[in-house]
Scaffold this active site. Sequence first.
Site, PDB file in Angstrom:
ATOM      1  N   GLY A 172     -17.334  69.881  26.540  1.00 15.59           N
ATOM      2  CA  GLY A 172     -17.831  71.224  26.233  1.00 15.59           C
ATOM      3  C   GLY A 172     -18.143  71.421  24.771  1.00 15.59           C
ATOM      4  CD  GLU A 191     -14.842  65.362  32.217  1.00 13.29           C
ATOM      5  OE1 GLU A 191     -15.085  66.486  32.704  1.00 13.29           O
ATOM      6  OE2 GLU A 191     -14.244  64.465  32.817  1.00 13.29           O
ATOM      7  N   PRO A 192     -17.761  63.688  27.364  1.00 12.54           N
ATOM      8  CG  PRO A 192     -18.193  62.533  25.387  1.00 12.54           C
ATOM      9  CD  PRO A 192     -17.205  62.632  26.520  1.00 12.54           C
ATOM     10  N   GLY A 193     -21.125  64.875  27.518  1.00 10.74           N
ATOM     11  CA  GLY A 193     -22.482  64.577  27.954  1.00 10.74           C
ATOM     12  C   GLY A 193     -23.447  65.049  26.896  1.00 10.74           C
ATOM     13  NE  ARG A 239     -29.889  72.728  28.481  1.00  7.55           N
ATOM     14  CZ  ARG A 239     -29.634  73.371  27.364  1.00  7.55           C
ATOM     15  NH1 ARG A 239     -30.538  73.480  26.417  1.00  7.55           N
ATOM     16  NH2 ARG A 239     -28.460  73.929  27.172  1.00  7.55           N
ATOM     17  CE1 TYR A 294     -27.075  76.486  32.662  1.00  9.13           C
ATOM     18  CE2 TYR A 294     -28.536  74.755  31.880  1.00  9.13           C
ATOM     19  CZ  TYR A 294     -27.539  75.183  32.730  1.00  9.13           C
ATOM     20  OH  TYR A 294     -27.014  74.307  33.642  1.00  9.13           O
ATOM     21  CB  CYS A 349     -47.807  79.418  40.267  1.00  9.61           C
ATOM     22  SG  CYS A 349     -46.361  79.160  41.307  1.00  9.61           S
ATOM     23  CD  GLU A 350     -41.944  81.152  40.570  1.00 12.04           C
ATOM     24  OE1 GLU A 350     -40.890  81.532  40.044  1.00 12.04           O
ATOM     25  OE2 GLU A 350     -41.985  80.476  41.599  1.00 12.04           O
TER      26      GLU A 350
END
Length: 405
Positions: free
Chosen positions: A218, A259-261, A298, A302, A328-329
């Site tokens: 996180g 567990e970093p991403g 994203r 987000y 189209c949106e």
Amino acid sequence: MQPKDLLQLSEQFGSPLYVYDADKIKSQYNRLTKAFSKVEKLRINYAMKALSNVAILQLLEGMGSGLDTVSIQEVQLGLHAGYAPERIFYTPNGVSLEEIEEVNALGVQINIDNLSILEQFGAKHPNVPVCIRINPHVMAGGNANISVGHIDSKFGISVHQLPHLVRIVENTKMNIVGIHMHTGSDILDIEVFLYAAEILFDAARHFKDLEFLDFGSGFKVPYKKDDIETDIEELGKKLSKRFNEFCTEYGRNLTLIFEPGKFLVSEAGQFLAKVNVIKQTTSTVFAGIDSGFNHLIRPMFYGSQHHIENVSNPKGKERFYSVVGYICETDTFANNRRISELKEGDILSFKNAGAYCYSMASNYNSRYRPAEVLWMGGKGHLIRAHETFEDLLKNQFPLPVQEKV
């Protein structure tokens, strides 16, 4: 990478295009291991959901990383990339007992996050080493969608259910080797980690034969100039000291796992897209690009901000543009953003595009997903080709021929 490098890559491989800097991934990995160098046993498990290209997995495997996976398909990709089963950690949510048993048969570390599956799995496989994911009831994260440790979260076993959890373990005599938690992503305050760590330590005291504690991740990375980020060095200093104290109290040197991403790959990635059209309305100048939320969702999903640079004209006079896609949106990447003056055909670079960008791409509007390139040794290496029309049709079948009445 300099703007001229990115421009050259877009010419060589076409756009849209994802580009990842291998050196940045390596430096982030080394920064994290250095911050926790005072811990005797440290393990980094890369959260591959952030970016699951096999070449990226192989790069991190070569540095000594393990893998954090959330599906049997990710486990299989990890094995395909060359990871030993014991270096793969499997933390699913809401999956069936059958999938967990399939993964267990592959020899990886199982992490279970609900009482029902824990009891069923323990009754059938009491000797299998199992980790338990707890929910610490800590609200943390930069967005509601990535805050996963609060009281209403679907993830983990509530710390208030520990007595029930302990009874299941005692009744099944299952082999609990680790305790895991993950509070959320984009956490600014290291005190959140330290507070949640105490909850993890309290849970660990209920089990006498643990081998590791998994603190999730996180860590926040900067998305714009002067943006706040997690102080990894300060966290390393404070959490290492407290972790070592707990190990002394527990009577065993446990392994500390992260567990970093996003921390490892976000800043390494850039997304390149071409300006298709400049559209002036009564109030706004739109820059329409050859992409949309089918490639980079994203900002829409987000509300994240990705710095945008015109690599075709990096030193030009800045003007205000709203950068939009061809879906189209409404797929707005940025509203009234200051960008060096644009013209049709210019190449834009979206920064921080290494994590949860390509991995969340889709074929919406039947658009092709873009190519991926790894920048390593001063050269671009193609690690995924652009999709084609054949790719769209690959798993589809025509309507069966109907017999005449």
